[in-house]
Design an enzyme around this catalytic site. Sequence first.
Site, mmCIF file in Angstrom:
data_model
loop_
_atom_site.group_PDB
_atom_site.id
_atom_site.type_symbol
_atom_site.label_atom_id
_atom_site.label_comp_id
_atom_site.label_asym_id
_atom_site.label_seq_id
_atom_site.Cartn_x
_atom_site.Cartn_y
_atom_site.Cartn_z
ATOM 1 N N ASN A 39 0.756 -1.193 -0.088
ATOM 2 C CA ASN A 39 -0.005 0.075 0.019
ATOM 3 C C ASN A 39 0.846 1.229 -0.143
ATOM 4 O O ASN A 39 0.594 2.027 -0.546
ATOM 5 C CB ASN A 39 -0.694 -0.082 1.237
ATOM 6 N N SER A 91 -3.158 1.241 4.283
ATOM 7 C CA SER A 91 -3.569 2.519 4.392
ATOM 8 C C SER A 91 -5.139 2.911 3.703
ATOM 9 O O SER A 91 -5.692 3.601 3.742
ATOM 10 C CB SER A 91 -2.829 3.572 4.042
ATOM 11 N N CYS A 92 -5.468 1.694 2.827
ATOM 12 C CA CYS A 92 -6.631 1.745 2.393
ATOM 13 C C CYS A 92 -7.874 1.399 3.342
ATOM 14 O O CYS A 92 -7.648 1.081 4.497
ATOM 15 C CB CYS A 92 -6.831 0.379 1.298
ATOM 16 N N ILE A 93 -9.308 1.928 2.693
ATOM 17 C CA ILE A 93 -10.246 1.524 3.667
ATOM 18 C C ILE A 93 -11.290 0.637 2.854
ATOM 19 O O ILE A 93 -11.571 0.766 1.763
ATOM 20 C CB ILE A 93 -10.879 3.095 3.955
ATOM 21 N N GLY A 153 -7.400 2.199 6.879
ATOM 22 C CA GLY A 153 -6.656 3.383 7.181
ATOM 23 C C GLY A 153 -5.292 3.452 8.077
ATOM 24 O O GLY A 153 -5.256 4.298 9.070
#
Lengths: 204, 161
Positions: free
Chosen positions: A154, B28-30, B93
């Site tokens: 990510n 960090s993605c949701i 997140g």
Amino acid sequence: MADEFNLTPNQMDALREIGNVGAGNSATALSQIINRRIDMNVPKVALVPIESVPDLVGGPDTIVVGVFLRVYGKAPGNILFLLPQKSAFFLVDTLMGKTHGATDKLDFMDESALMEIGNILAGAYLNAFFTFTNISMLPSIPALAMDMAGAILNVVLVQLGQMGDTAMVIETEFLSEDDGINGHFFLVPDPGSLETIIKAVGVE
Amino acid sequence: MPELIRVGMADYKVGKSPATLISYGLGSCIGVSLYDPQLKVGGLLHIMLPDSTQARASDNPAKFADTGLPLMLADVLKLGAVKTRLVAKLAGGAQMFAFQNATDVMRVGSRNAEAVKKILQANGIKIIAEDTGGTYGRTVSIDLTNGSYKVKTIDKGEKEI
């Protein structure tokens, strides 16, 4: 955006050669530290959709140890050294002179040792990169995380995601002679850096 | 065995009971879910970035909170869901690497969470559960038979929110 990545076969070859020389230098460094032969495969240079990058290391929920370094200089980017959990433990055992199988989680010292390895590999890689391109670059201090591959990747992908839907990755796989260690070394140039690199090698 | 539908990074899927929607390895993605408890339909969206207007043009609106959420909402409504009944849950997140001078890019996790909440509120959708922040990855899933949203991490196992 798409135009920037319109590389000719010769330019792809040049990038592959950078990966080859860089990773070759890194593999030698690693081999000297752990006193084992380290082989590497032919670097993969590929333009891949961002969402499929985690599949290169076994899927987004594979547990890996990642050492991340930001690269500063004229062609900024990121370096990520990913080891499957088992390989990372094996490498720690080797570095710390423990019996193989002794490590089953990472303590502060283990993490520090792996970060140092990341540091050395990145330094060796960037040295070769400089010889090839005459672009001098410096790595940041390393950061480490043990987690799902998708989550770790990510960090790199978010930056690229802001600029486009694809990632140019130069990836090399390391293998030790007894298969105890395998790792993936990624150089992911920032989108604008690719052009700088290509210009520097002067291949059309 | 109920259907397990995989949602990739920068992607969303909608479905109905008894399917489960799952997304692996969020950093960090949701992962944001919408669910209509009466009709038992819903969706799961895996966004990477908060704001499409701060990025270069993309072919993939599901990558951003501001463009992805309206798309998923429209598709969930197409399945018959009623907007006023929809409830949202979100997780992810994280900040995976702790750098001392974290740049905006490093803090994208918390910006993602804020953006998602703002858009949900603007649409009048109630957020009933949240598990965001931290420094670890998550695998998230929503079971459309009952709206149960599960968050799996490597250190803490699986929990329901």
